[in-house]
Design a protein around this motif. Sequence first.
Motif, short mmCIF file in Angstrom:
data_model
loop_
_atom_site.label_atom_id
_atom_site.label_comp_id
_atom_site.label_asym_id
_atom_site.label_seq_id
_atom_site.Cartn_x
_atom_site.Cartn_y
_atom_site.Cartn_z
N LYS A 68 40.22 40.45 43.65
CA LYS A 68 41.41 39.65 43.38
C LYS A 68 41.03 38.59 42.36
CE LYS A 68 44.82 36.52 45.40
NZ LYS A 68 45.29 35.83 46.63
N GLN A 69 41.69 38.60 41.20
CA GLN A 69 41.33 37.63 40.17
C GLN A 69 41.76 36.23 40.59
OE1 GLN A 69 42.23 38.84 36.20
NE2 GLN A 69 41.73 36.86 35.29
N ILE A 70 40.82 35.27 40.45
CA ILE A 70 41.11 33.89 40.83
C ILE A 70 40.91 32.92 39.67
CG2 ILE A 70 40.61 34.22 43.28
CD1 ILE A 70 37.82 33.06 42.80
N GLY A 71 40.46 33.42 38.52
CA GLY A 71 40.27 32.53 37.39
C GLY A 71 39.86 33.29 36.14
N SER B 62 36.53 31.20 28.97
CA SER B 62 36.30 31.66 27.61
C SER B 62 35.49 32.95 27.58
CB SER B 62 35.56 30.58 26.82
OG SER B 62 36.29 29.38 26.80
N TYR B 63 34.51 33.06 28.49
CA TYR B 63 33.57 34.17 28.44
C TYR B 63 33.80 35.21 29.54
CZ TYR B 63 30.84 31.01 25.47
OH TYR B 63 30.43 30.16 24.47
N ALA B 64 34.49 34.83 30.61
CA ALA B 64 34.49 35.72 31.77
C ALA B 64 35.76 35.60 32.59
CB ALA B 64 33.28 35.40 32.65
N ASN B 65 36.01 36.65 33.38
CA ASN B 65 37.03 36.61 34.42
C ASN B 65 36.32 36.46 35.76
OD1 ASN B 65 39.30 37.06 32.69
ND2 ASN B 65 38.75 39.22 32.59
N VAL B 66 36.99 35.77 36.69
CA VAL B 66 36.39 35.48 37.98
C VAL B 66 37.26 36.08 39.08
CG1 VAL B 66 35.57 33.66 39.54
CG2 VAL B 66 35.45 33.33 37.06
N TYR B 67 36.62 36.78 40.01
CA TYR B 67 37.31 37.47 41.09
C TYR B 67 36.67 37.10 42.44
CZ TYR B 67 38.34 40.55 37.09
OH TYR B 67 38.69 41.04 35.87
N LYS B 68 37.43 37.29 43.50
CA LYS B 68 36.83 37.19 44.83
C LYS B 68 37.06 38.50 45.57
CE LYS B 68 40.51 35.14 47.70
NZ LYS B 68 40.85 34.02 48.60
N TYR B 69 36.20 38.77 46.54
CA TYR B 69 36.37 39.97 47.37
C TYR B 69 35.79 39.71 48.75
CZ TYR B 69 31.40 40.99 46.53
OH TYR B 69 30.03 40.93 46.47
N THR C 242 45.44 47.94 32.01
CA THR C 242 46.25 47.80 33.22
C THR C 242 45.36 47.42 34.39
OG1 THR C 242 46.03 50.05 34.11
CG2 THR C 242 47.63 49.73 32.31
N LYS C 243 45.98 47.14 35.52
CA LYS C 243 45.21 46.78 36.71
C LYS C 243 44.43 47.97 37.28
CE LYS C 243 49.00 47.57 40.01
NZ LYS C 243 49.84 46.96 41.07
#
Length: 389
Positions: free
Chosen positions: A157-160, A163-170, A92-93
């Motif tokens: 905040k997830q922005i992308g 294949s290998y990773a999730n990308v967030y900004k803060y 979950t988040k």
Amino acid sequence: MNIENYIEAQYRELLSNSTTNAEFSELYAGVEHAKLREILATLHHDFISLFRMMNERLPTKDYEAHFWADPSRSLIKTIEITLGLYNALKNTKLAFEINEYYSGLIKKCRDFLSTSGGSTIPPHMDKIDLYYTIPLFTPNSIVTIDQPQTTRSFSLKQIGSGSYANVYKYWDTFYDKNFVLKRAKKDLTPKELERFRREFDEMKEFSSPYILEVYRYDEAKNEYIMEHMDYTLDSFIQKNNSSMATGLRKSIVNQILRAFEYIHSKDRLHRDISPKNILLKEYHDIHVVKITDFGLVKVPDSSLTTANTEFKGYFNDPSLVVEGFDTYNILHETYALTRIVYFVMTGKTNTDAIPNLKLREFVNKGLHPDKSMRFKTTTEMIQAFRTIS
């Protein structure tokens, strides 16, 4: 499972054994869910208090020691609530990770704790390090940054996702600006994780205004921080294509080609060139290009480049599907760059009809079916591009 109800149940269960404690609440300030924040801070307090008592009872050498019944039961309950929350929230988040050192302690304690008559602490158990300034729990929705004289947590905040990773900004309140966090996915193989780490190392080694800056790699969490950009090339073209002046298009192309001229000068091939891996920063007087996503970078003599590497990069030469990705060379790289140049200059990907004669000559050479006829270097591409008006 109703997550809100589960958190409420654990909150009440915790209160039945102790009271909520605010001593470590600052470490969990970035947790947006109020009751989960209280629970994590209280669990932290309870672990520290109980492990402090256990330190007073630790055996020496080959001898066992007795840990009293009441703290044994309290520690069992604290562990149960912790692991219950971890398992219930992990998809979950509100998911969080348990500090690696304390996760190991929890596993060790579960082997000897008893609900009645006290517990027998095994011989040779080391004194427990008590974490007063380090979070025991790190929610996946926040990033914790060590800054001058303090530790701060920021909401992600997830922005992308790749294949290998999730990308967030803060938003970092200390520096008053946005940053980006790239976090490896949990199910990566050792080889994939090695490739993820190498991407950071390669980007850190580069020194160019056209390569995205990276700042810090967290070994425990397999994540790293990098600078924030305003657009991908793809999103920028989509937004501005109808109003972009030729001068701006040429400026973007020149920066892209300069970036890859630098990359190639370091004996590296990107291998995943696409409008999504080229970023732009919009200033008042200029647009700056930076290259990112070096997860597939080809390094001389690297064991990570194999014939089984998945074909990626939708601007890549389709002949690679047959030839194999391990054959990738500079002629494939200039092919993809040619498609990028055409995309920037026209906003299109279909190259069937190109009115501008010089641009058509450029594209025909870069995409030539006979690889020996293609651009052989990025420098050659730069020189040819100067002739396009």
